[in-house]
Scaffold this motif. Structure first.
Motif, PDB file in Angstrom:
ATOM      1  N   ALA A 188       0.833  -1.209   0.000  1.00 26.85           N
ATOM      2  CA  ALA A 188       0.000   0.000   0.000  1.00 26.85           C
ATOM      3  C   ALA A 188       0.867   1.259   0.000  1.00 26.85           C
ATOM      4  O   ALA A 188       0.554   2.242  -0.693  1.00 26.85           O
ATOM      5  CB  ALA A 188      -0.928   0.001   1.208  1.00 26.85           C
ATOM      6  N   GLN A 189       1.965   1.238   0.753  1.00 32.07           N
ATOM      7  CA  GLN A 189       2.865   2.391   0.789  1.00 32.07           C
ATOM      8  C   GLN A 189       3.534   2.601  -0.563  1.00 32.07           C
ATOM      9  O   GLN A 189       3.678   3.729  -1.036  1.00 32.07           O
ATOM     10  CB  GLN A 189       3.933   2.192   1.865  1.00 32.07           C
ATOM     11  CG  GLN A 189       3.406   2.272   3.292  1.00 32.07           C
ATOM     12  CD  GLN A 189       2.865   3.651   3.632  1.00 32.07           C
ATOM     13  OE1 GLN A 189       1.669   3.822   3.875  1.00 32.07           O
ATOM     14  NE2 GLN A 189       3.721   4.637   3.642  1.00 32.07           N
TER      15      GLN A 189
ATOM     16  N   ARG B 158       1.671   6.313  -7.095  1.00 32.47           N
ATOM     17  CA  ARG B 158       0.520   7.101  -7.542  1.00 32.47           C
ATOM     18  C   ARG B 158       0.801   8.603  -7.449  1.00 32.47           C
ATOM     19  O   ARG B 158       0.462   9.369  -8.348  1.00 32.47           O
ATOM     20  CB  ARG B 158      -0.698   6.735  -6.701  1.00 32.47           C
ATOM     21  CG  ARG B 158      -2.007   7.334  -7.211  1.00 32.47           C
ATOM     22  CD  ARG B 158      -3.193   6.790  -6.449  1.00 32.47           C
ATOM     23  NE  ARG B 158      -3.190   7.221  -5.066  1.00 32.47           N
ATOM     24  CZ  ARG B 158      -3.269   6.405  -4.028  1.00 32.47           C
ATOM     25  NH1 ARG B 158      -3.328   5.099  -4.209  1.00 32.47           N
ATOM     26  NH2 ARG B 158      -3.280   6.870  -2.795  1.00 32.47           N
ATOM     27  N   GLN B 159       1.435   9.011  -6.346  1.00 36.23           N
ATOM     28  CA  GLN B 159       1.755  10.429  -6.172  1.00 36.23           C
ATOM     29  C   GLN B 159       2.762  10.911  -7.209  1.00 36.23           C
ATOM     30  O   GLN B 159       2.735  12.071  -7.619  1.00 36.23           O
ATOM     31  CB  GLN B 159       2.298  10.665  -4.757  1.00 36.23           C
ATOM     32  CG  GLN B 159       1.243  10.535  -3.672  1.00 36.23           C
ATOM     33  CD  GLN B 159       1.821  10.654  -2.275  1.00 36.23           C
ATOM     34  OE1 GLN B 159       3.033  10.489  -2.072  1.00 36.23           O
ATOM     35  NE2 GLN B 159       0.975  10.932  -1.300  1.00 36.23           N
TER      36      GLN B 159
ATOM     37  N   LYS C  60       0.993   3.999  -3.009  1.00 37.55           N
ATOM     38  CA  LYS C  60       0.760   5.424  -2.712  1.00 37.55           C
ATOM     39  C   LYS C  60       1.880   6.287  -3.280  1.00 37.55           C
ATOM     40  O   LYS C  60       1.628   7.325  -3.900  1.00 37.55           O
ATOM     41  CB  LYS C  60       0.655   5.613  -1.202  1.00 37.55           C
ATOM     42  CG  LYS C  60       0.438   7.049  -0.770  1.00 37.55           C
ATOM     43  CD  LYS C  60       0.368   7.144   0.754  1.00 37.55           C
ATOM     44  CE  LYS C  60       0.208   8.594   1.211  1.00 37.55           C
ATOM     45  NZ  LYS C  60       0.182   8.677   2.709  1.00 37.55           N
ATOM     46  N   SER C  61       3.125   5.851  -3.071  1.00 34.67           N
ATOM     47  CA  SER C  61       4.269   6.607  -3.573  1.00 34.67           C
ATOM     48  C   SER C  61       4.270   6.673  -5.093  1.00 34.67           C
ATOM     49  O   SER C  61       4.503   7.739  -5.688  1.00 34.67           O
ATOM     50  CB  SER C  61       5.571   5.963  -3.071  1.00 34.67           C
ATOM     51  OG  SER C  61       6.694   6.609  -3.598  1.00 34.67           O
TER      52      SER C  61
END
Length: 325
Positions: A15-16, A22-23, A19-20
């Motif tokens: 998940a981390q 995607r950003q 997230k990274s």
């Protein structure tokens, strides 16, 4: 064309990473238009995701398509494989396609081979609790990402205290980051110990009590762990890791091996820790340490079969500590 395949059981680490990624990919002003997460456990959902990956992004930035919980690296029909073969080469450079799976890809499948040749593959499996070197490296890596400065001994303490729990690692580092504020000096072990909830350390204390044959202390430590809702399988993993190290150290001591050879065999980041392991197994017989691992394996199997957790743990802790009396 940017294609990624993330797999492994460490869902928080995945998940981390998602997230990274995607950003990095999305323009926040256009994210709602260009981000698609599709639960891809069915063939039609995978096809839908591949179709969206061919769609140009709206506005600025790229399109991000996430096929979550996909099973295409475990089973893939000829029709779906053909769809992948047609689609992957023509995905526009403005699209990032991500596939995630809990299970290890089956390297025998054509779909897996196709993705391995076209995608960047990353594994996110939990680090074994006995692998001190990798645990410390993981702490060092995440602390660097979060700009938390720690001394070398503080890193070792944090790795030993938290074990392989990635979620708690991030949580504790966020706490340490707030505590450090704007100071430039790295945090020392005393400061870390005062702030960090050390569930792994408490599990190691439980292992010590069992090895010493102290049943009442072992049951008290177990009650503390379960009272804080510590998962039974995590407790077993910590105990198994500790007893495996002790067995290895004791066997090598009896074989006459030197500390440097023992440290190399255990892949210890700090060879001086062998001295402390020697002290811990000084009064434990090799035979009893050998008998402990099958008992722990039986405990793990019982919990995975759905046996009542607390009573099962208590029964086995009593049996293990009785073994070392």
């Amino acid at each position: 064309m940017q294609i990624y395949l993330f797999w492994g059981e460490d869902d928080f680490a995945i998940a981390q990473a998602v997230k990274s990624l995607r950003q990095t990919v999305l323009d926040p002003n256009w994210a709602s238009f260009n981000y698609d997460k599709i639960i891809a456990d069915r063939a039609d959902a995978v096809v839908e995701g591949l179709d969206r990956a061919l769609t140009p992004p709206f506005g600025t930035g790229s399109r991000f398509v996430w096929l979550a919980n996909t099973t295409v690296t475990q089973q893939c029909s000829p029709e779906l494989l053909a769809q992948f073969e047609r689609t992957l080469p023509v995905i526009p450079p403005t699209t990032v396609l991500l596939l995630t799976s809990v299970k290890k890809p089956d390297s025998r499948l054509k779909s897996t081979k196709l993705l391995q040749s076209a995608a960047e593959v990353r594994e996110f499996s939990p680090i074994p609790p006995w692998n001190d070197k990798e645990l410390a490296q993981r702490v060092r890596q995440v602390a660097g990402e979060m700009n938390v400065k720690l001394t070398a001994t503080a890193i070792e303490l944090l790795a030993e205290s938290i074990g392989s729990d990635t979620r708690q690692l991030y949580s504790e580092l966020e706490k340490l980051l707030l505590f450090a504020g704007n100071r430039s000096q790295p945090l020392n072990p005393e400061e870390v110990a005062a702030l960090v909830h050390c569930h792994a350390q408490n599990t190691f204390q439980l292992a010590d009590a069992i090895r010493e044959g102290n049943t009442s202390a072992a049951l008290g430590l177990l009650a503390g762990l379960t009272g804080r809702s510590e998962p039974g399988l995590r407790i077993v993993a910590g105990l198994t890791g500790k007893f495996r190290i002790w067995l290895w150290v004791k066997a090598m001591i009896q074989a006459g091996d030197r500390d440097d050879k023992i440290a190399q065999a255990l892949d210890l980041g700090n060879p001086k820790r062998v001295y402390y392991f020697r002290q811990e197994v000084k009064n434990a017989s090799l035979e009893k340490l050998q008998k402990s691992l099958p008992l722990l394996l039986d405990l793990e199997a019982s919990l995975k079969r759905g046996r009542e957790e607390i009573s099962t743990l208590q029964t086995k802790v009593i049996e293990l500590s009785s073994l070392f009396r």
